[in-house]
Design an enzyme around this catalytic site. Sequence first.
Site, short mmCIF file in Angstrom:
data_model
loop_
_atom_site.label_atom_id
_atom_site.label_comp_id
_atom_site.label_asym_id
_atom_site.label_seq_id
_atom_site.Cartn_x
_atom_site.Cartn_y
_atom_site.Cartn_z
N CYS A 56 0.85 -1.19 0.00
CA CYS A 56 0.00 0.00 0.00
C CYS A 56 0.89 1.25 0.00
O CYS A 56 1.66 1.44 -0.92
CB CYS A 56 -0.96 -0.01 1.19
N ASP A 106 -8.64 -1.23 -7.65
CA ASP A 106 -7.94 -0.31 -6.75
C ASP A 106 -8.15 1.13 -7.20
O ASP A 106 -7.48 1.61 -8.11
CB ASP A 106 -6.46 -0.64 -6.72
N HIS A 110 -7.50 -3.68 -3.23
CA HIS A 110 -6.41 -2.97 -2.57
C HIS A 110 -6.20 -3.60 -1.18
O HIS A 110 -7.14 -3.74 -0.41
CB HIS A 110 -6.76 -1.49 -2.43
#
Length: 251
Positions: free
Chosen positions: A134, A189, A221
Amino acid sequence: MTSVQGTAVDIPTEDGLADAYLTHPGDGLPRPGVLLYQDAFGLRPHLRSMADRLAAAGYTVLVPNVFYRHGRTPVFDLPEFIDPGTRPEIWQQISPVMQALTPELAMRDAGAYLRWLADSPLVADGPVAVTGYCMGARLTLRTAGAYPERVAAAAGFHGGQLATDAPDSPHLAAGHITAELYFGHADNDPSLPAEQRERLEEALTAAGVRHHCEVYPDAPHGFTQADTASYQKEGDERHWAALLDLLERTF
């Protein structure tokens, strides 16, 4: 499976002490170093277990608390299973802390983490690898560009905002990178839409960076994080195969 030894360490930075998790094979011999960057939820048991898995494969792994300016781990009060959909207030805690970690501060810290690894008797001489998740994928890309002589391989998974139109977008570091790169993008995402994926690919290709970027189908995500509602087993297993393959090629 190789036994591993994990411990808490403190890393001196220009702005204080960053607490971190260090793990390595139990024999204590010097191994290739890996700097592992957290996601937004921070250094917690799941990330320690991920680091242990890398250590068991033959690496010395350092996971710093990149939010150390806001306190030692745990910086946030999180449940054992993280589902922001049912607890949206989590982001009210996390977002200001993320925004306070500017690219300048993050790269100053990266220098401290890399120096610490270089000085550790548990880390083999030579450059290291960096991987991140991330927001950690952004830090990985920036670190590879800021410290090309120290980073031989870099991987990022379900990274967001990697190639924006901002003047300090992470992809603009491409021209400085000498490492081999791998990115595993989440299919679904919103933080990395198709135009950003294309912009990243074009920048890396134009700069002659050895790289492989791929989209993981139907992956949300955060798909590698087993303690969150975003976890996807298929994507996670694919990420481990890709990461270990990159490290084996490099070291």
